[in-house]
Design a protein around this motif. Structure first.
Motif, mmCIF file in Angstrom:
data_model
loop_
_atom_site.group_PDB
_atom_site.id
_atom_site.type_symbol
_atom_site.label_atom_id
_atom_site.label_comp_id
_atom_site.label_asym_id
_atom_site.label_seq_id
_atom_site.Cartn_x
_atom_site.Cartn_y
_atom_site.Cartn_z
ATOM 1 N N GLY A 159 147.842 -44.125 84.675
ATOM 2 C CA GLY A 159 147.066 -45.277 84.248
ATOM 3 C C GLY A 159 145.745 -45.358 84.977
ATOM 4 O O GLY A 159 145.581 -44.789 86.062
ATOM 5 N N VAL A 160 144.797 -46.067 84.363
ATOM 6 C CA VAL A 160 143.483 -46.247 84.971
ATOM 7 C C VAL A 160 142.957 -47.622 84.585
ATOM 8 O O VAL A 160 143.209 -48.112 83.483
ATOM 9 N N ALA A 161 142.252 -48.243 85.518
ATOM 10 C CA ALA A 161 141.535 -49.491 85.265
ATOM 11 C C ALA A 161 140.156 -49.338 85.894
ATOM 12 O O ALA A 161 140.000 -48.669 86.921
ATOM 13 N N VAL A 162 139.161 -49.949 85.274
ATOM 14 C CA VAL A 162 137.794 -49.836 85.764
ATOM 15 C C VAL A 162 137.239 -51.225 86.017
ATOM 16 O O VAL A 162 137.423 -52.140 85.211
ATOM 17 N N SER A 163 136.565 -51.366 87.145
ATOM 18 C CA SER A 163 135.865 -52.601 87.486
ATOM 19 C C SER A 163 134.511 -52.207 88.049
ATOM 20 O O SER A 163 134.445 -51.535 89.090
ATOM 21 N N GLY A 164 133.449 -52.585 87.360
ATOM 22 C CA GLY A 164 132.112 -52.188 87.791
ATOM 23 C C GLY A 164 131.963 -50.686 87.776
ATOM 24 O O GLY A 164 132.238 -50.035 86.770
ATOM 25 N N SER A 165 131.574 -50.120 88.909
ATOM 26 C CA SER A 165 131.388 -48.672 88.994
ATOM 27 C C SER A 165 132.535 -47.999 89.743
ATOM 28 O O SER A 165 132.367 -46.919 90.314
ATOM 29 N N THR A 166 133.713 -48.633 89.696
ATOM 30 C CA THR A 166 134.880 -48.072 90.377
ATOM 31 C C THR A 166 136.042 -47.945 89.403
ATOM 32 O O THR A 166 136.342 -48.875 88.654
ATOM 33 N N ALA A 167 136.673 -46.780 89.428
ATOM 34 C CA ALA A 167 137.875 -46.541 88.626
ATOM 35 C C ALA A 167 139.070 -46.501 89.580
ATOM 36 O O ALA A 167 138.988 -45.936 90.677
ATOM 37 N N TYR A 168 140.156 -47.125 89.158
ATOM 38 C CA TYR A 168 141.389 -47.150 89.941
ATOM 39 C C TYR A 168 142.427 -46.373 89.150
ATOM 40 O O TYR A 168 142.776 -46.752 88.036
ATOM 41 N N LEU A 169 142.896 -45.277 89.717
ATOM 42 C CA LEU A 169 143.795 -44.361 89.038
ATOM 43 C C LEU A 169 145.156 -44.389 89.718
ATOM 44 O O LEU A 169 145.235 -44.355 90.947
ATOM 45 N N VAL A 170 146.215 -44.473 88.912
ATOM 46 C CA VAL A 170 147.573 -44.368 89.464
ATOM 47 C C VAL A 170 148.247 -43.159 88.847
ATOM 48 O O VAL A 170 147.948 -42.759 87.729
#
Length: 168
Positions: free
Chosen positions: A35-46
């Motif tokens: 999974g991935v979520a993006v906030s601003g210029s940052t991606a959070y990957l699990v």
């Protein structure tokens, strides 16, 4: 992505009829991204557990050259991620912490600050969504609604049993 050399793929969708892959990130190890979520210029990957860290913070300021900003070992499969402010919420395969709460205020040093144990559940959390301090966690055929007003200490609001598997 399950492509072991491009767990994160960045696609330009400004022209929907002509999408273009503009960048990718190759995470260390052999674990697949879930999974991935993006906030601003940052991606959070699990991703799945595989000897490397399951939660990755990736700077995508330059889409053609994303870079790792920080990471965290979660000790089991991380199946989905949702972001709300300075917090990441993880749908986890840990049977004693199906929901994990991470502070992301400092991208280079994400930290697990709490979670929620559904007590006796042997099913894995598969999906998570957040709206303000309300957290929606899907496990098997049930939707769990929790409140995380005191970050890291979510409390159960209610449960809704469904007829089939709860997905996104």
């Amino acid at each position: 992505s399950s492509d072991n050399s491009q767990e994160l793929q960045i696609v330009n969708i400004s022209t929907p009829s002509a999408t273009v892959l503009v960048g990718s990130y190759n995470a260390s190890g052999n674990a697949n991204a879930n999974g991935v979520a993006v906030s601003g210029s940052t991606a959070y990957l699990v991703r799945t557990q595989g000897g490397d860290k399951e939660f990755l913070v990736i700077d995508v300021t330059t889409p053609s050259a994303p870079t790792l900003a920080g990471s965290l070992d979660l000790s089991d499969n991380a199946n989905e991620v949702a972001i709300s402010g300075n917090y990441a919420y993880i749908a986890s395969s840990i049977n004693t912490q199906e929901l994990q709460v991470i502070t992301i205020a400092t991208p280079s040093a994400p930290a697990l600050i709490g979670g929620y144990d559904l007590g006796g559940s042997s099913a894995n959390a598969t999906t998570v969504a957040v709206n303000g301090s309300d957290v929606y966690l899907g496990i098997a055929s049930s939707l769990y609604i929790l409140n995380d007003a005191v970050h890291g200490t979510p409390a159960m609001y209610s449960t809704l049993a469904q007829g089939g598997t709860v997905n996104d």
